[in-house]
Design a protein around this motif. Structure first.
Motif, PDB file in Angstrom:
ATOM      1  N   GLY A  16       0.814  -1.217   0.000  1.00  6.35           N
ATOM      2  CA  GLY A  16       0.000   0.000   0.000  1.00  6.35           C
ATOM      3  C   GLY A  16       0.841   1.258   0.000  1.00  6.35           C
ATOM      4  N   ASP A  17       1.966   1.251   0.734  1.00  7.90           N
ATOM      5  CA  ASP A  17       2.865   2.416   0.755  1.00  7.90           C
ATOM      6  C   ASP A  17       3.432   2.686  -0.632  1.00  7.90           C
ATOM      7  N   ILE A  18       3.822   1.609  -1.305  1.00  8.46           N
ATOM      8  CA  ILE A  18       4.392   1.758  -2.651  1.00  8.46           C
ATOM      9  C   ILE A  18       3.316   2.248  -3.616  1.00  8.46           C
ATOM     10  N   SER A  30       1.472  -5.289  -6.735  1.00  8.14           N
ATOM     11  CA  SER A  30       1.668  -6.719  -6.521  1.00  8.14           C
ATOM     12  C   SER A  30       2.077  -7.430  -7.800  1.00  8.14           C
ATOM     13  N   ARG A  31       1.398  -7.084  -8.907  1.00 11.46           N
ATOM     14  CA  ARG A  31       1.747  -7.706 -10.190  1.00 11.46           C
ATOM     15  C   ARG A  31       3.138  -7.294 -10.633  1.00 11.46           C
ATOM     16  N   ALA A  32       3.482  -6.037 -10.430  1.00  3.21           N
ATOM     17  CA  ALA A  32       4.792  -5.544 -10.874  1.00  3.21           C
ATOM     18  C   ALA A  32       5.939  -6.234 -10.140  1.00  3.21           C
ATOM     19  N   LEU A  33       5.688  -6.613  -8.894  1.00  7.22           N
ATOM     20  CA  LEU A  33       6.747  -7.229  -8.091  1.00  7.22           C
ATOM     21  C   LEU A  33       6.775  -8.743  -8.196  1.00  7.22           C
ATOM     22  N   GLU A  42       7.069   0.944 -18.312  1.00  7.51           N
ATOM     23  CA  GLU A  42       7.236   2.228 -17.626  1.00  7.51           C
ATOM     24  C   GLU A  42       6.715   2.164 -16.193  1.00  7.51           C
ATOM     25  N   THR A  43       5.512   1.606 -16.038  1.00  7.59           N
ATOM     26  CA  THR A  43       4.918   1.489 -14.699  1.00  7.59           C
ATOM     27  C   THR A  43       5.722   0.526 -13.834  1.00  7.59           C
ATOM     28  N   ARG A  44       6.137  -0.570 -14.440  1.00 11.26           N
ATOM     29  CA  ARG A  44       6.910  -1.571 -13.696  1.00 11.26           C
ATOM     30  C   ARG A  44       8.205  -0.987 -13.162  1.00 11.26           C
ATOM     31  N   GLU A  45       8.928  -0.275 -13.995  1.00 11.45           N
ATOM     32  CA  GLU A  45      10.199   0.317 -13.571  1.00 11.45           C
ATOM     33  C   GLU A  45       9.996   1.363 -12.491  1.00 11.45           C
ATOM     34  N   LYS A  46       8.909   2.124 -12.598  1.00  8.60           N
ATOM     35  CA  LYS A  46       8.607   3.126 -11.588  1.00  8.60           C
ATOM     36  C   LYS A  46       8.340   2.476 -10.228  1.00  8.60           C
ATOM     37  N   ILE A  47       7.530   1.424 -10.252  1.00 10.79           N
ATOM     38  CA  ILE A  47       7.182   0.718  -9.013  1.00 10.79           C
ATOM     39  C   ILE A  47       8.417   0.063  -8.393  1.00 10.79           C
ATOM     40  N   GLN A  48       9.228  -0.584  -9.208  1.00 15.79           N
ATOM     41  CA  GLN A  48      10.415  -1.256  -8.698  1.00 15.79           C
ATOM     42  C   GLN A  48      11.417  -0.259  -8.115  1.00 15.79           C
ATOM     43  N   LYS A  49      11.516   0.895  -8.725  1.00 15.96           N
ATOM     44  CA  LYS A  49      12.418   1.932  -8.225  1.00 15.96           C
ATOM     45  C   LYS A  49      11.960   2.433  -6.858  1.00 15.96           C
ATOM     46  N   ILE A  50      10.641   2.665  -6.724  1.00 17.00           N
ATOM     47  CA  ILE A  50      10.095   3.138  -5.440  1.00 17.00           C
ATOM     48  C   ILE A  50      10.256   2.064  -4.366  1.00 17.00           C
ATOM     49  N   ALA A  51      10.015   0.805  -4.743  1.00 19.54           N
ATOM     50  CA  ALA A  51      10.156  -0.299  -3.784  1.00 19.54           C
ATOM     51  C   ALA A  51      11.579  -0.378  -3.257  1.00 19.54           C
ATOM     52  N   ALA A  52      12.551  -0.206  -4.160  1.00 24.00           N
ATOM     53  CA  ALA A  52      13.953  -0.249  -3.745  1.00 24.00           C
ATOM     54  C   ALA A  52      14.295   0.950  -2.867  1.00 24.00           C
ATOM     55  N   GLU A  53      13.757   2.094  -3.222  1.00 23.92           N
ATOM     56  CA  GLU A  53      14.030   3.318  -2.461  1.00 23.92           C
ATOM     57  C   GLU A  53      13.492   3.233  -1.039  1.00 23.92           C
ATOM     58  N   LEU A  54      12.318   2.596  -0.896  1.00 27.04           N
ATOM     59  CA  LEU A  54      11.697   2.474   0.423  1.00 27.04           C
ATOM     60  C   LEU A  54      12.216   1.272   1.213  1.00 27.04           C
ATOM     61  N   TYR A  56      11.585  -1.984   0.492  1.00 26.57           N
ATOM     62  CA  TYR A  56      10.506  -2.974   0.623  1.00 26.57           C
ATOM     63  C   TYR A  56      11.066  -4.393   0.637  1.00 26.57           C
ATOM     64  N   ILE A  57      10.592  -5.220   1.590  1.00 18.55           N
ATOM     65  CA  ILE A  57      10.966  -6.630   1.686  1.00 18.55           C
ATOM     66  C   ILE A  57       9.708  -7.461   1.478  1.00 18.55           C
ATOM     67  N   PRO A  58       9.662  -8.304   0.450  1.00 13.39           N
ATOM     68  CA  PRO A  58       8.461  -9.122   0.203  1.00 13.39           C
ATOM     69  C   PRO A  58       8.157 -10.033   1.383  1.00 13.39           C
ATOM     70  N   SER A  59       6.889 -10.264   1.616  1.00 15.38           N
ATOM     71  CA  SER A  59       6.462 -11.165   2.689  1.00 15.38           C
ATOM     72  C   SER A  59       6.894 -12.587   2.370  1.00 15.38           C
ATOM     73  N   PRO A  60       7.627 -13.248   3.288  1.00 15.05           N
ATOM     74  CA  PRO A  60       8.006 -14.639   3.031  1.00 15.05           C
ATOM     75  C   PRO A  60       6.802 -15.532   2.821  1.00 15.05           C
ATOM     76  N   LEU A  61       5.711 -15.271   3.555  1.00 12.69           N
ATOM     77  CA  LEU A  61       4.523 -16.104   3.414  1.00 12.69           C
ATOM     78  C   LEU A  61       3.939 -15.977   2.012  1.00 12.69           C
ATOM     79  N   ALA A  62       3.849 -14.714   1.527  1.00 16.40           N
ATOM     80  CA  ALA A  62       3.305 -14.520   0.188  1.00 16.40           C
ATOM     81  C   ALA A  62       4.183 -15.182  -0.860  1.00 16.40           C
ATOM     82  N   ARG A  63       5.513 -15.049  -0.676  1.00 14.86           N
ATOM     83  CA  ARG A  63       6.424 -15.672  -1.625  1.00 14.86           C
ATOM     84  C   ARG A  63       6.267 -17.187  -1.615  1.00 14.86           C
ATOM     85  N   ASN A  64       6.148 -17.743  -0.444  1.00 11.56           N
ATOM     86  CA  ASN A  64       6.018 -19.193  -0.330  1.00 11.56           C
ATOM     87  C   ASN A  64       4.713 -19.698  -0.938  1.00 11.56           C
TER      88      ASN A  64
END
Length: 342
Positions: A16-18, A30-33, A42-54, A56-64
């Motif tokens: 939500g922050d991203i 969620s789709r971009a990550l 364009e949207t994907r790169e923007k989202i990934q850049k913001i995630a890195a800047e903030l 962001y660590i993906p939830s292990p549960l969601a990844r699993n």
């Protein structure tokens, strides 16, 4: 970095922050990550850049969940209160924690039916399991390992990965140590009859004693706990050996306590050797000569082997067994032979 960004990085950053920062819906983030090909570049790169800047660590549960994984590794031990089990758990827990998996501890209480039932149910709730001194048959372990990644501790089984500790070689060293002190007889206080380690230790003691022209006998089996040491000490005294090697330190400590109660001096009347070098073995009266084993290291190695098997989703990984050495640690509970125990 803005003050707002710094504040966000001081807590757990959410999708939500991203989304708020990028001006898009959380589902888009969620789709971009997780499925970047479903979002325009364009949207994907923007989202990934913001995630890195903030940060962001993906939830292990969601990844699993995305990977069809539970994110859980189970560790089964026969007696959670024993010092050896404690060291196994500490080693596995430290290694598992570093991987992002959740560590689940199960005390089987040396009950074969319970252990088997738990392992069958764990197929749905854990990605793999580590078994400390399993009481199951080779056939049962092999079948379970064909259905779920397993690693056993001190239990070699065809078709199952294992971490073993070579205490047998050090047991031979213990017999040689006693012989060098003038002992001509040794009694092995055996542990549980189902223990692979117990059988290996006795075979090594018997072989070493034969080479050194010492008499060797075995009593037991005894549970590997301090309480059983009293009965073991009483039985040893009927044999007349001048030295004792116990299955583990807890038995040896119980033996020391019983001999003290009876007024029998260690090592003047009897020399005593333990196995495992558990916490407190060097604080006994007298400090215990024992076999030092890298139990925590074995726990960590068991996790590493299990992770390799879990990574081979197609089951192509071949069973792998590794053996770690142990060594004799000489302390004050062994000394020159001075005749049969009284």
């Amino acid at each position: 970095m803005t003050k707002e960004t710094a504040a966000l990085r001081d807590r757990m950053v959410t999708i939500g922050d991203i989304a708020k920062r990028a001006g898009v819906a959380p589902s888009t983030v969620s789709r971009a990550l997780s499925n970047p090909d479903r979002v325009n570049a364009e949207t994907r790169e923007k989202i990934q850049k913001i995630a890195a800047e903030l940060g962001y660590i993906p939830s292990p549960l969601a990844r699993n969940l995305r990977m069809g994984s539970t994110g859980t590794i189970a560790v089964l031990v026969p007696d959670v209160s024993s010092p050896v089990s404690f060291q196994i758990v500490r080693g596995t827990q430290n290694q598992i924690k570093a991987t992002g998996y959740t560590h689940v501890l199960i005390n089987t209480e040396q009950a074969e039916d319970f252990e088997l039932d738990v392992l069958r149910r764990l197929r749905r709730t854990a990605d793999g399991a580590i078994l400390g001194s399993s009481s199951l048959t080779d056939e049962q372990l092999a079948q379970l390992a064909s259905l779920q990644p397993l690693v056993t501790f001190n239990r070699p089984t065809p078709g199952v990965s294992a971490v073993l500790i070579d205490t047998a070689t050090a047991m031979g060293d213990a017999v040689s140590h006693l012989a060098s002190l003038g002992h001509t007889s040794v009694t092995y206080v055996g542990g549980p009859s189902t223990s692979w380690s117990n059988a290996q230790r006795w075979q090594a003691i018997e072989a070493a004693a034969q080479k050194l022209d010492m008499s060797a006998n075995r009593i037991g089996p005894y549970p590997g706990d301090k309480k059983s040491g009293a009965a073991a000490a009483d039985e040893v005294l009927t044999v007349g050996s001048t030295s004792i090697i116990a299955f583990n330190d807890m038995l040896a400590i119980g033996i020391l306590q019983r001999l003290s109660e009876l007024g029998i001096s260690v090592p003047a009347d009897l020399s005593v050797v333990g196995c495992d070098d558990v916490m407190g073995a060097d604080f006994c009266n007298p400090p215990l000569t024992t076999i030092a084993s890298p139990i925590e290291q074995a726990g960590r190695m068991a996790v590493s082997i299990l992770l390799d098997r879990m990574a081979a989703a197609d089951g192509s990984a071949k069973p792998y067994t590794t053996t770690l050495p142990s060594e004799l640690v000489v302390r004050a509970s062994t000394g020159p032979a001075r005749g049969p125990a009284r």
